[in-house]
Design a protein around this motif. Structure first.
Motif, PDB file in Angstrom:
ATOM      1  N   LEU A 203      11.521  20.392  57.796  1.00  0.00           N
ATOM      2  CA  LEU A 203      10.721  20.197  58.999  1.00  0.00           C
ATOM      3  C   LEU A 203      10.967  21.290  60.029  1.00  0.00           C
ATOM      4  O   LEU A 203      10.026  21.834  60.613  1.00  0.00           O
ATOM      5  CB  LEU A 203      11.036  18.829  59.605  1.00  0.00           C
ATOM      6  N   THR A 204      12.225  21.641  60.255  1.00  0.00           N
ATOM      7  CA  THR A 204      12.519  22.680  61.243  1.00  0.00           C
ATOM      8  C   THR A 204      12.016  24.045  60.784  1.00  0.00           C
ATOM      9  O   THR A 204      11.577  24.855  61.600  1.00  0.00           O
ATOM     10  CB  THR A 204      14.019  22.753  61.550  1.00  0.00           C
ATOM     11  N   SER A 205      12.047  24.310  59.467  1.00  0.00           N
ATOM     12  CA  SER A 205      11.497  25.572  58.956  1.00  0.00           C
ATOM     13  C   SER A 205       9.998  25.633  59.187  1.00  0.00           C
ATOM     14  O   SER A 205       9.457  26.661  59.615  1.00  0.00           O
ATOM     15  CB  SER A 205      11.808  25.726  57.463  1.00  0.00           C
ATOM     16  N   ILE A 206       9.312  24.533  58.928  1.00  0.00           N
ATOM     17  CA  ILE A 206       7.867  24.491  59.142  1.00  0.00           C
ATOM     18  C   ILE A 206       7.542  24.704  60.613  1.00  0.00           C
ATOM     19  O   ILE A 206       6.682  25.523  60.971  1.00  0.00           O
ATOM     20  CB  ILE A 206       7.281  23.153  58.638  1.00  0.00           C
ATOM     21  N   MET A 207       8.246  23.979  61.496  1.00  0.00           N
ATOM     22  CA  MET A 207       7.980  24.112  62.924  1.00  0.00           C
ATOM     23  C   MET A 207       8.293  25.518  63.417  1.00  0.00           C
ATOM     24  O   MET A 207       7.588  26.063  64.273  1.00  0.00           O
ATOM     25  CB  MET A 207       8.768  23.074  63.707  1.00  0.00           C
ATOM     26  N   SER A 208       9.350  26.118  62.874  1.00  0.00           N
ATOM     27  CA  SER A 208       9.712  27.478  63.278  1.00  0.00           C
ATOM     28  C   SER A 208       8.607  28.454  62.934  1.00  0.00           C
ATOM     29  O   SER A 208       8.253  29.331  63.731  1.00  0.00           O
ATOM     30  CB  SER A 208      11.014  27.900  62.598  1.00  0.00           C
ATOM     31  N   VAL A 209       8.040  28.310  61.742  1.00  0.00           N
ATOM     32  CA  VAL A 209       6.961  29.206  61.325  1.00  0.00           C
ATOM     33  C   VAL A 209       5.709  28.968  62.160  1.00  0.00           C
ATOM     34  O   VAL A 209       5.045  29.919  62.589  1.00  0.00           O
ATOM     35  CB  VAL A 209       6.661  29.040  59.825  1.00  0.00           C
ATOM     36  N   LEU A 210       5.374  27.700  62.415  1.00  0.00           N
ATOM     37  CA  LEU A 210       4.189  27.405  63.215  1.00  0.00           C
ATOM     38  C   LEU A 210       4.317  27.982  64.617  1.00  0.00           C
ATOM     39  O   LEU A 210       3.371  28.595  65.145  1.00  0.00           O
ATOM     40  CB  LEU A 210       3.966  25.892  63.289  1.00  0.00           C
ATOM     41  N   GLU A 211       5.483  27.795  65.241  1.00  0.00           N
ATOM     42  CA  GLU A 211       5.681  28.344  66.581  1.00  0.00           C
ATOM     43  C   GLU A 211       5.712  29.869  66.551  1.00  0.00           C
ATOM     44  O   GLU A 211       5.139  30.528  67.419  1.00  0.00           O
ATOM     45  CB  GLU A 211       6.973  27.792  67.189  1.00  0.00           C
ATOM     46  N   GLY A 212       6.397  30.417  65.541  1.00  0.00           N
ATOM     47  CA  GLY A 212       6.462  31.882  65.431  1.00  0.00           C
ATOM     48  C   GLY A 212       5.102  32.498  65.220  1.00  0.00           C
ATOM     49  O   GLY A 212       4.775  33.544  65.797  1.00  0.00           O
ATOM     50  N   HIS A 213       4.276  31.866  64.392  1.00  0.00           N
ATOM     51  CA  HIS A 213       2.924  32.357  64.129  1.00  0.00           C
ATOM     52  C   HIS A 213       2.079  32.293  65.399  1.00  0.00           C
ATOM     53  O   HIS A 213       1.362  33.253  65.733  1.00  0.00           O
ATOM     54  CB  HIS A 213       2.304  31.501  63.017  1.00  0.00           C
ATOM     55  N   ALA A 214       2.157  31.177  66.139  1.00  0.00           N
ATOM     56  CA  ALA A 214       1.382  31.048  67.375  1.00  0.00           C
ATOM     57  C   ALA A 214       1.825  32.077  68.411  1.00  0.00           C
ATOM     58  O   ALA A 214       1.001  32.634  69.140  1.00  0.00           O
ATOM     59  CB  ALA A 214       1.513  29.630  67.938  1.00  0.00           C
ATOM     60  N   MET A 215       3.138  32.347  68.473  1.00  0.00           N
ATOM     61  CA  MET A 215       3.626  33.355  69.412  1.00  0.00           C
ATOM     62  C   MET A 215       3.166  34.749  69.015  1.00  0.00           C
ATOM     63  O   MET A 215       2.803  35.566  69.863  1.00  0.00           O
ATOM     64  CB  MET A 215       5.150  33.280  69.516  1.00  0.00           C
ATOM     65  N   ALA A 216       3.168  35.026  67.709  1.00  0.00           N
ATOM     66  CA  ALA A 216       2.718  36.340  67.244  1.00  0.00           C
ATOM     67  C   ALA A 216       1.247  36.557  67.584  1.00  0.00           C
ATOM     68  O   ALA A 216       0.854  37.624  68.076  1.00  0.00           O
ATOM     69  CB  ALA A 216       2.948  36.466  65.738  1.00  0.00           C
ATOM     70  N   VAL A 217       0.429  35.533  67.344  1.00  0.00           N
ATOM     71  CA  VAL A 217      -1.005  35.656  67.611  1.00  0.00           C
ATOM     72  C   VAL A 217      -1.259  35.833  69.103  1.00  0.00           C
ATOM     73  O   VAL A 217      -2.008  36.726  69.524  1.00  0.00           O
ATOM     74  CB  VAL A 217      -1.768  34.427  67.070  1.00  0.00           C
ATOM     75  N   MET A 218      -0.640  35.017  69.941  1.00  0.00           N
ATOM     76  CA  MET A 218      -0.887  35.107  71.379  1.00  0.00           C
ATOM     77  C   MET A 218      -0.444  36.460  71.932  1.00  0.00           C
ATOM     78  O   MET A 218      -1.070  36.993  72.858  1.00  0.00           O
ATOM     79  CB  MET A 218      -0.181  33.964  72.123  1.00  0.00           C
ATOM     80  N   ASN A 219       0.606  37.023  71.348  1.00  0.00           N
ATOM     81  CA  ASN A 219       1.091  38.319  71.826  1.00  0.00           C
ATOM     82  C   ASN A 219       0.321  39.495  71.250  1.00  0.00           C
ATOM     83  O   ASN A 219       0.549  40.641  71.641  1.00  0.00           O
ATOM     84  CB  ASN A 219       2.587  38.464  71.512  1.00  0.00           C
ATOM     85  N   ASP A 220      -0.602  39.216  70.327  1.00  0.00           N
ATOM     86  CA  ASP A 220      -1.463  40.263  69.776  1.00  0.00           C
ATOM     87  C   ASP A 220      -2.841  40.283  70.427  1.00  0.00           C
ATOM     88  O   ASP A 220      -3.735  40.989  69.967  1.00  0.00           O
ATOM     89  CB  ASP A 220      -1.606  40.089  68.256  1.00  0.00           C
ATOM     90  N   VAL A 221      -3.011  39.518  71.511  1.00  0.00           N
ATOM     91  CA  VAL A 221      -4.271  39.588  72.267  1.00  0.00           C
ATOM     92  C   VAL A 221      -4.137  40.769  73.234  1.00  0.00           C
ATOM     93  O   VAL A 221      -3.817  40.611  74.411  1.00  0.00           O
ATOM     94  CB  VAL A 221      -4.543  38.278  73.038  1.00  0.00           C
ATOM     95  N   HIS A 222      -4.363  41.959  72.706  1.00  0.00           N
ATOM     96  CA  HIS A 222      -4.054  43.176  73.468  1.00  0.00           C
ATOM     97  C   HIS A 222      -5.056  43.465  74.583  1.00  0.00           C
ATOM     98  O   HIS A 222      -4.806  44.332  75.425  1.00  0.00           O
ATOM     99  CB  HIS A 222      -3.973  44.366  72.516  1.00  0.00           C
ATOM    100  N   PHE A 290       5.653  27.317  52.160  1.00  0.00           N
ATOM    101  CA  PHE A 290       6.443  27.566  53.362  1.00  0.00           C
ATOM    102  C   PHE A 290       7.857  27.989  52.965  1.00  0.00           C
ATOM    103  O   PHE A 290       8.363  27.590  51.908  1.00  0.00           O
ATOM    104  CB  PHE A 290       6.493  26.313  54.235  1.00  0.00           C
ATOM    105  N   PRO A 291       8.509  28.816  53.784  1.00  0.00           N
ATOM    106  CA  PRO A 291       9.851  29.289  53.436  1.00  0.00           C
ATOM    107  C   PRO A 291      10.890  28.194  53.583  1.00  0.00           C
ATOM    108  O   PRO A 291      10.758  27.292  54.413  1.00  0.00           O
ATOM    109  CB  PRO A 291      10.100  30.405  54.458  1.00  0.00           C
ATOM    110  N   ASN A 292      11.930  28.275  52.773  1.00  0.00           N
ATOM    111  CA  ASN A 292      13.092  27.430  53.003  1.00  0.00           C
ATOM    112  C   ASN A 292      13.968  28.116  54.046  1.00  0.00           C
ATOM    113  O   ASN A 292      13.644  29.205  54.545  1.00  0.00           O
ATOM    114  CB  ASN A 292      13.854  27.162  51.702  1.00  0.00           C
ATOM    115  N   ALA A 293      15.100  27.496  54.397  1.00  0.00           N
ATOM    116  CA  ALA A 293      15.950  28.025  55.462  1.00  0.00           C
ATOM    117  C   ALA A 293      16.453  29.427  55.145  1.00  0.00           C
ATOM    118  O   ALA A 293      16.507  30.298  56.022  1.00  0.00           O
ATOM    119  CB  ALA A 293      17.116  27.084  55.722  1.00  0.00           C
ATOM    120  N   ALA A 294      16.807  29.677  53.885  1.00  0.00           N
ATOM    121  CA  ALA A 294      17.314  30.994  53.502  1.00  0.00           C
ATOM    122  C   ALA A 294      16.213  32.046  53.612  1.00  0.00           C
ATOM    123  O   ALA A 294      16.443  33.170  54.090  1.00  0.00           O
ATOM    124  CB  ALA A 294      17.875  30.949  52.083  1.00  0.00           C
TER     125      ALA A 294
END
Length: 307
Positions: A203-222, A290-294
């Motif tokens: 669950l934490t890996s999934i949430m980490s990717v979802l948050e990371g992806h949303a942050m990457a997209v929002m920061n690419d609105v140049h 989705f990635p595992n913790a490693a």
């Protein structure tokens, strides 16, 4: 429906404890609401273009005050929670009061939330957005668009991977499976979650990717003119983690561990650099993608597995 948490108590507690937010005259409030709605519309276009994920259905946009936010989020949590097989021996008032206190705190921190559990709806917390924007002295329209793009990216994620809400429900069902209908406090819930290492790790890996992806997209609105200023000032404050991620983090003692979400963004960045956003989107097609913790700490492992 029999529930583990008294949601009426949670909501009344949240309303009693939550500050109203900065004072705003009616004309200015109406303008802020209109600007946030416009930002949500444009933010969806930006999120679709950058992420390469098309929206697949309608979603309601709710610009709410903090009391409305607490109500909507409590509905979100209630929809996620498993039902009791029978009425609890005692009304779970303690857990409701504790959750209400948590909601009151989060309502002053969380700017927005996409809710796939109680209807496809995007929540924008107008008083908190207004307060944070003022404290950081940011351009209003630019900041609204930046936040809206983040939340609309979460919408696209859930539409692309409809199985994700089920993972949360499965994990929560496991948390409560052995409680035998007994009332549980938030600390009891946290202790039970800590024993479910595999489920919580996923669950934490999934949430980490979802948050990371949303942050990457929002920061690419140049084409947001002041995006560098927003990123710099917001980084000093801390990332805009969603309410579910923040709540789970609190239960697991991870409230201060922003590294969990920094890991997610670093993972996303490396995959996007290697395969682009379209290639990254393979991750949403199946739970096992989705990635595992490693792999979260070593994206090369994930790239090798998905080659």
């Amino acid at each position: 429906m029999n529930q583990w948490i008294d949601w009426d108590v949670a909501l009344s507690t949240a309303k009693a404890l939550t500050p109203a937010g900065p004072p705003v005259d009616p004309k200015k409030a109406a303008r802020i609401v209109a600007q946030l709605r416009e930002a949500a519309e444009i933010g969806l276009e930006k999120a679709e273009r950058i992420s390469r994920i098309p929206a697949t259905g309608p979603a309601e946009v709710l610009v709410v005050d903090r009391a409305g936010w607490a109500k909507a989020v409590s509905q979100n949590f209630a929809a996620m929670m498993p039902a009791l097989p029978q009425s609890p021996p005692t009304v779970p008032v303690i857990a409701g009061a504790e959750l209400g206190a948590v909601l009151s705190l989060l309502s002053t921190r969380v700017l927005g939330q996409f809710d796939p559990y109680s209807g496809s709806r995007l929540l924008l917390n107008a008083p908190t957005i207004t307060q944070i924007r003022g404290e950081m002295n940011l351009n209003a329209k630019d900041f609204y668009l930046w936040i809206a793009t983040h939340e609309q990216t979460h919408r696209l994620q859930f539409e692309a991977a409809e199985w994700i809400p089920g993972v949360m429900r499965e994990t929560l069902a496991s948390v409560f499976a052995e409680s035998n209908g007994k009332t549980r406090s938030m600390s009891d819930i946290a202790e039970r979650m800590k024993t479910l290492r595999h489920e919580v790790s996923e669950l934490t890996s999934i949430m980490s990717v979802l948050e990371g992806h949303a942050m990457a997209v929002m920061n690419d609105v140049h084409d947001i003119a002041t995006i560098k200023t927003i990123r710099q000032r917001f980084a000093a404050r801390g990332q805009n983690r969603g309410v579910i991620a923040t709540w789970i983090g609190k239960l697991l003692g991870m409230d201060a561990k922003a590294r969990q979400y920094e890991r997610g963004e670093k993972f996303v960045r490396q995959i996007v650099e290697d395969r682009g956003y379209a290639g990254f989107n393979e991750i949403f097609k199946a739970r096992e993608n989705f990635p595992n913790a490693a792999e979260l700490d070593d994206p090369a492992q994930w790239l090798h597995r998905m080659a």
